[in-house]
Every structure is written in C-alpha cells, then in structure tokens.
Design a protein around this motif. Structure first.
Motif, short mmCIF file in Angstrom:
data_model
loop_
_atom_site.label_atom_id
_atom_site.label_comp_id
_atom_site.label_asym_id
_atom_site.label_seq_id
_atom_site.Cartn_x
_atom_site.Cartn_y
_atom_site.Cartn_z
N ARG A 1 7.65 4.35 6.98
CA ARG A 1 8.47 4.54 8.18
C ARG A 1 7.83 5.56 9.10
N ALA B 1 5.82 0.36 -0.16
CA ALA B 1 6.14 -0.92 0.48
C ALA B 1 6.98 -0.75 1.74
N ARG B 2 7.54 0.44 1.94
CA ARG B 2 8.45 0.60 3.08
C ARG B 2 8.14 1.88 3.86
N LEU C 1 -0.88 -8.18 11.03
CA LEU C 1 -2.11 -7.99 10.27
C LEU C 1 -1.80 -7.52 8.84
N ALA C 2 -0.96 -6.51 8.73
CA ALA C 2 -0.62 -5.99 7.40
C ALA C 2 0.22 -7.00 6.62
N VAL D 1 0.54 -0.03 15.39
CA VAL D 1 1.74 0.60 14.83
C VAL D 1 1.74 0.60 13.30
N GLU D 2 0.88 -0.21 12.70
CA GLU D 2 0.78 -0.26 11.24
C GLU D 2 0.18 1.01 10.65
N VAL E 1 5.83 -7.75 13.47
CA VAL E 1 6.71 -7.05 14.41
C VAL E 1 6.31 -7.30 15.87
N ARG F 1 -1.72 -11.56 -0.94
CA ARG F 1 -1.93 -11.04 -2.29
C ARG F 1 -0.82 -11.43 -3.25
N ARG G 1 -1.81 -9.88 5.06
CA ARG G 1 -2.60 -9.44 3.90
C ARG G 1 -1.70 -9.17 2.70
N LEU G 2 -0.55 -8.56 2.95
CA LEU G 2 0.36 -8.27 1.83
C LEU G 2 0.82 -9.59 1.18
N GLN H 1 1.09 0.72 6.80
CA GLN H 1 1.83 -0.42 6.24
C GLN H 1 1.06 -1.19 5.18
N GLY H 2 -0.24 -0.99 5.13
CA GLY H 2 -1.02 -1.66 4.09
C GLY H 2 -1.05 -0.88 2.78
N ARG I 1 3.67 7.94 10.63
CA ARG I 1 4.10 6.98 9.62
C ARG I 1 3.72 7.45 8.22
N PRO J 1 0.46 -0.67 -0.02
CA PRO J 1 0.43 -1.29 -1.36
C PRO J 1 -0.95 -1.86 -1.73
N LEU J 2 -1.84 -1.97 -0.76
CA LEU J 2 -3.16 -2.54 -1.02
C LEU J 2 -4.23 -1.46 -1.25
N ARG K 1 -6.65 1.13 -2.98
CA ARG K 1 -7.35 1.07 -4.26
C ARG K 1 -7.90 2.43 -4.65
N ASP L 1 11.62 -3.35 8.22
CA ASP L 1 10.38 -2.63 7.90
C ASP L 1 9.39 -2.70 9.05
N GLY L 2 9.58 -3.63 9.97
CA GLY L 2 8.74 -3.68 11.17
C GLY L 2 7.26 -3.84 10.86
N ILE L 3 6.95 -4.67 9.89
CA ILE L 3 5.54 -4.78 9.46
C ILE L 3 4.75 -5.60 10.48
N GLY L 4 3.59 -5.09 10.86
CA GLY L 4 2.73 -5.78 11.80
C GLY L 4 2.11 -7.03 11.17
N GLY M 1 -5.22 0.47 11.76
CA GLY M 1 -3.83 0.18 11.45
C GLY M 1 -3.69 -1.08 10.62
N GLY M 2 -3.35 -0.93 9.35
CA GLY M 2 -3.07 -2.08 8.49
C GLY M 2 -4.30 -2.72 7.88
N ILE M 3 -5.47 -2.14 8.13
CA ILE M 3 -6.71 -2.74 7.61
C ILE M 3 -7.05 -2.10 6.27
#
Lengths: 358, 358
Positions: free
Chosen positions: A267, A264-265, B199-200, A178-179, B178, B207, B203-204, A326-327, A278, A329-330, A332, B194-197, A217-219
């Motif tokens: 949806r 950061a948010r 994994l994400a 879901v990320e 989440v 950092r 990592r957030l 969801q990642g 998302r 902000p990371l 690059r 925000d329902g953040i998983g 997702g989120g990696i």
C-alpha cells in the motif's frame, strides 16, 4: 532496446539497481556493477561526509560505474503545533511499549537542494552517475554536475514532470510507475498523485521525449525487463527485486516480512515519513483518514523512526518502514551477481521466444 | 505468446476489444471480429431481450466469434435513508440546472447473478465467448454456459480473485491492471482495492495459473501488446483505444473530452455509480472525502445519470460518466478495422525489433 543508454552509462546490461536509502550498500552496488548492471547508493538520508565514505567503500569493491541518488524535496517547514499534535496522536502507540514520544521532531535529512557540502563531495568524487528523486536541483547544480562529466538521471511519475526534467537537462528519465516500492518520486504531492502504472507511463513518455527511458515499478524478472524494453524503455530500474540479496542492508524482520503474506498487498501511505511511499502495510498505514495533518517530510519520519525504535526494543516490528513494490511476492533471495545473471538469462529467453513467434 | 488462446477463442490476432457498456455496439464488435480480433458487447446495462437483439445485430454483421460481457455484482440492497441522503447531497447540483433530484432511486441494472432470462438468452443464442465482470456467477450457471460450448472469461484484479475464477472453471483470465478505464473488476470493493498495475499483475498471475491470461489496462498500441505478451499474457484486452472509433457509441462530448486535457489525469471514483471506476475526472469526482455514504451500485448510478441528464439538457457535460484508462492520451480516432490493422503491424514491428537486438 537501443544501446544508447548502456553506452551512456558505461554498463553492459540494461539493469539498474534502484537506490534504496537504508537498504542499498556499497557491497550491493558494487556487486551489481561488477555483474554488468548499474549499482546505486541511496544517500538521501546521509550526510556529505558519510556519502564520501560510502563512495570510497564502493570504489574499493569495483572500478565500474555506479549511481548516487539524492533527495531533491523542498526543505521541510517546521510547524511546532502540527508536530506536537502528531506526537500527541502517536502517544498511545509509544505507551504500548512503555515509551514516550520524543519531546520534539527534527528534519532528519538535509535536502540536496540546500546541501552545499554534498554537492562539493559529488564534484570531488565524480561518481559516473547521479540521480534525483522528489524533484530537481537548481540549474547551477545541474550545470556543475554535468560539467564534472557526471551523467544525470531524474525520477519522474508523470509526463509533466518528464517535461520539467528534460528542460533541466538531465541525460535520461526514470519512469516510476505506481507499482514501485518506496517513496513516490512525485515532485509535489500536494498537487495529487496521478498514480500512473509503469506500462502506461513508459508509453506516454516514449511518445513525448527523445531522452532514454528507464522503466521502474513492478519489474521483478527477465520477462518484466523484456516487457519494459518492448514498451520503448532503454533499461529498467529494479528495487524490490534486490532487497533479499545478502548484500542489502535489509534487516531480518524486513526480509521475513517480504517473504510473508503482507507482500501480496502493498500500500501507499504518507503516514510513516510525510511523503507517499509504497510498502508492506503496518499499523501506521491504518487510520490514514482519521489522523491529524502530518508534519512535513522528513520531520514525520523522525516520529515513525522513534516509534519503531521503541517497539523494536520490545521485539515488535509493527512500525517498521518496510518499503516494497507490487511485485514483492516475486522477490528472490539470491546474491546480487547471481540475480543479475538470472535476469539477463531470462531476458534473453524472453527475447528469443518473441523472435520465435514473430 | 502461445497460440492457445487465439485457438480457443477462434480468432486470428491476440486482441480483444473490451466490452464497454454504453460504448460498445454491434458495429464496433463486428468490425473488430471481422478484422481478426475479438469484438465484445457489454450488456451489463441491458435486459435479456435487448441482449438478444444486440447479439442478432452483431451476427448480421459478422459470422466470426464475439464476446458478451455480464455484470456479476451482488444485487443492490436498497436503503431508503442512504438514498435520500445522497439525493439531498446532490440537490444543489440539480438546482444549478433548475432541476430537482428524482423522488427515489432504483436498481437500474439487473445483476447476472439473478437474471434468469439473460442466462436463457445466452444458452439459446450461444455467443462464442461470454465474460464476467465484478465477480463470478453460480456454479450451475457456469456449468450451463460451458455445456452450451461457450468459452468463459473472468476479469480479475488480484491473485486471490484469479484463484477463485480458476476454481470456478473459466477458460481464461482477464488480468485488469489499475491503469484500465471503466469499472474496476474487484469482486468485493468493501475489502479494499489492491490497485495492482498491469505489469505486476500479469507477472504475478503468470506464476500462479496455467490458464491463458489476457492483459488489460494501459495498453494502447502494438508496443503495449508486445509488452503484455512478453509478460506472459496470451492476448490483450483494450477498451480506451476503441472509444474514438466511429463505430463506438461514445457521444461527441465524450470524444472531445478524451482528446482534451483531462485525458492526462484519469482518476478512480465510486461517486458516479457506486463502484470504483476510472475515467476523466468531472465535478462528481471532487469531494469524495466529504460526501455521505453512497447508495449501492448501481442505485447510485441512477442519481448520477439523472444529474447528467438535467445538466445535459442545458448543454453541460460536467457530470457525464466518461470512463477512460491511463493511456487515454494515446487513443486514436480510427475506424476499428484500421485500428486493429495498425495494432497488428505495430506488434509485428515490436517483435522484429526485439529479435534484431536479441
């Protein structure tokens, strides 16, 4: 990580650049493949002829394997009343930019389920890998693609979808948590979205299937890749991490937004395209509870794109589809080859660190 | 994994049994602590005097450190009209069991924010670890607990909450993804989730903070623990994994449900208690879009518990709060000590496997 998936796909590193329709480019895919990962073209929004051109452009840049991703949603059912009500709902937003909604909406993309010319192009061009989103094509299509020596991946979001994909004969599963940014791969959004996180989903699938798993997702970095491999994934698929690469087609407003506070948010909303996806929240994400019923995907997307065009003509990007996970902000801003190199180095460091403490 | 958190908490393995109000018991906490993890008592639903007893019972079973978890939500604001409307909405459900709703609803738990006797008990009993859910207590409370030599953990679901917890002076952060079962730790659910998983989120947070991190949500086995550590977590907190232990207080219906089909499709709802929590979906999860406004947490919970009691008297468990995370299908019915042993062995195997391929 077992080497089975990298061997199957003919790649060096267990890293797949996610196919992102509108963001992926031949340059991005080729750079990732040249760096030892698997580059992808998202052609769900392209015609067969455009896809032939994109494959050719990618091949001109790399001789290595890459992936071509198709949208396998049920073709849209036009519904004039629903579409008119939706355009009516959007009318005040168009008016803000002194524009009127289009007179009617269309099915702007053809589903691969009914795109015979697309299948023909794939069988002729024979990309090393083809992947499916939103569902699965008919058995005859899968048989034809496999017969052409193409490796097949299917995106799944639940154990039930994984069972369907395995039964259909794909070679590996993309486990989309879901990320993840962009469209949820859910086969039937009407049936609800279990919203399973990457970590739980990969473990659930690892217990039920012998197929290689690709975590998505989120990696965003090597630590995330190491985590996915520890869960039993054979590789990862990363999208948001590649958006800021100079080789992507993301426009400057998208790049700026991804580096801003909204990152950061993220949806999930169906309001933009008609299917849940998302991204960085914008004005169309609001009022999801009060809006009228949406036209089918991708008919709704036709409206959102028209609104974005009207707003964009006035320098306003409040209605852009800026998908992100969801990642975000990371993310690059590195050239794709450098990013792949960094990911591989980080992964190696994470594994050595796990070694040192085991 | 760095050894900093296990050293800080005085434990051997980086495994915390999640405090689960209504499910955790002195026997469960003691068994986990004796096995080298950190057992927890969830006392958010208990009085100060009950908590003193629970701590005493746990101490009779183990001399090792354990954790006591408090609910730090804003005290409920009674609203007679809202509560009456809610009871009215539930009336037909009560009627199915020939029962009537209670005449009025009460705040069935006292928030730790205003529970002076609870603070007194903690300062006298001095459990090794105290953790906070739903927010943070006042600075003076944190100072008093720290002054008593107690290590403090705070559950956070976003980078912003992590910043608040770090500023408040806690010793480590529980990063609740989440996927996690039970109540979301979100400080202010009105502000959205925000329902953040997991994994994400890990990592957030890795950092942004130098505090030790405890990953929670979707972790059910040693592979999940290895993944969390690869992400930069110093330990994990696992709840759903411990529900089927014979030492838990889960009743037979809950155990059966957790091993049944609903375990595959957990959902988050605020309808049961007044605050969003993830569990096995039941009849109160439906119609969340059409129900009237909920009474404040935990006033709403008073109603759901009354309904569950009325239904339960007729052998019906359709309204039970059966919290569970997305990894629920992976839960094992093992004694807690055996489960911890299995987790440690699986973690070791996962690390050796990462070593072998690095």
């Amino acid at each position: 990580m077992s080497p089975r998936l990298t061997a199957l796909l003919g790649i060096e590193h267990p890293i797949i650049q996610a196919p992102m329709a509108g963001v992926s480019t031949p340059r991005l895919a080729a750079a990732v493949s040249e760096a030892g990962g698997l580059g992808s073209l998202g052609v769900g929004a392209n015609t067969a002829q455009q896809t032939r051109t994109l494959i050719g452009e990618t091949r001109a840049l790399t001789a290595r394997p890459f992936n071509v991703n198709l949208f396998c949603h049920p073709p849209a059912q036009p519904d004039a009343a629903r579409e008119a009500a939706w355009l009516d709902y959007l009318r005040p937003l168009f008016a803000e930019f002194d524009a009127a909604p289009p007179a009617a909406l269309g099915e702007i993309y053809t589903s691969f389920l009914v795109d015979a010319p697309m299948l023909e192009v794939l069988l002729e061009e024979r990309p090393a890998v083809v992947s499916f989103h939103f569902g699965l094509p008919p058995a005859a299509t899968i048989a034809a693609l496999k017969g052409a020596g193409i490796r097949l991946l299917a995106c799944v979001t639940t154990p039930v979808e994984a069972t369907l994909a395995e039964a259909a004969g794909v070679d590996a599963l993309v486990a989309q948590g879901v990320e993840a940014g962009g469209h949820r791969g859910v086969f039937d959004p009407q049936g609800g979205d279990d919203g399973i996180g990457t970590l739980a989903l990969v473990r659930l699938l690892a217990r039920q299937t012998r197929l290689p798993l690709i975590a998505a997702g989120g990696i965003m970095d090597g630590a995330g890749i190491a985590a996915a491999l520890a869960l039993g994934a054979d590789a990862v698929q990363m999208g948001t991490a590649f958006i800021l690469c100079p080789e992507s087609a993301a426009n400057p407003a998208y790049r700026a937004a991804l580096q801003g506070e909204r990152a950061a948010r993220t949806r999930i909303t169906a309001t933009l395209s008609g299917r849940p996806a998302r991204g960085l929240p914008n004005r169309l994400y609001r009022d999801a509870d009060t809006r009228p019923a949406l036209p089918d995907y991708p008919i709704a997307y036709d409206a959102a794109k028209a609104l974005h065009t009207a707003a964009g003509a006035r320098g306003n990007h409040d209605f852009a589809a800026q998908w992100a996970g969801q990642g975000a902000p990371l993310a690059r801003a590195l050239p794709a080859a450098e990013l792949v190199r960094a990911l591989v180095e980080e992964l190696q460091a994470a594994r050595l660190s796990a070694c040192a403490t085991s």
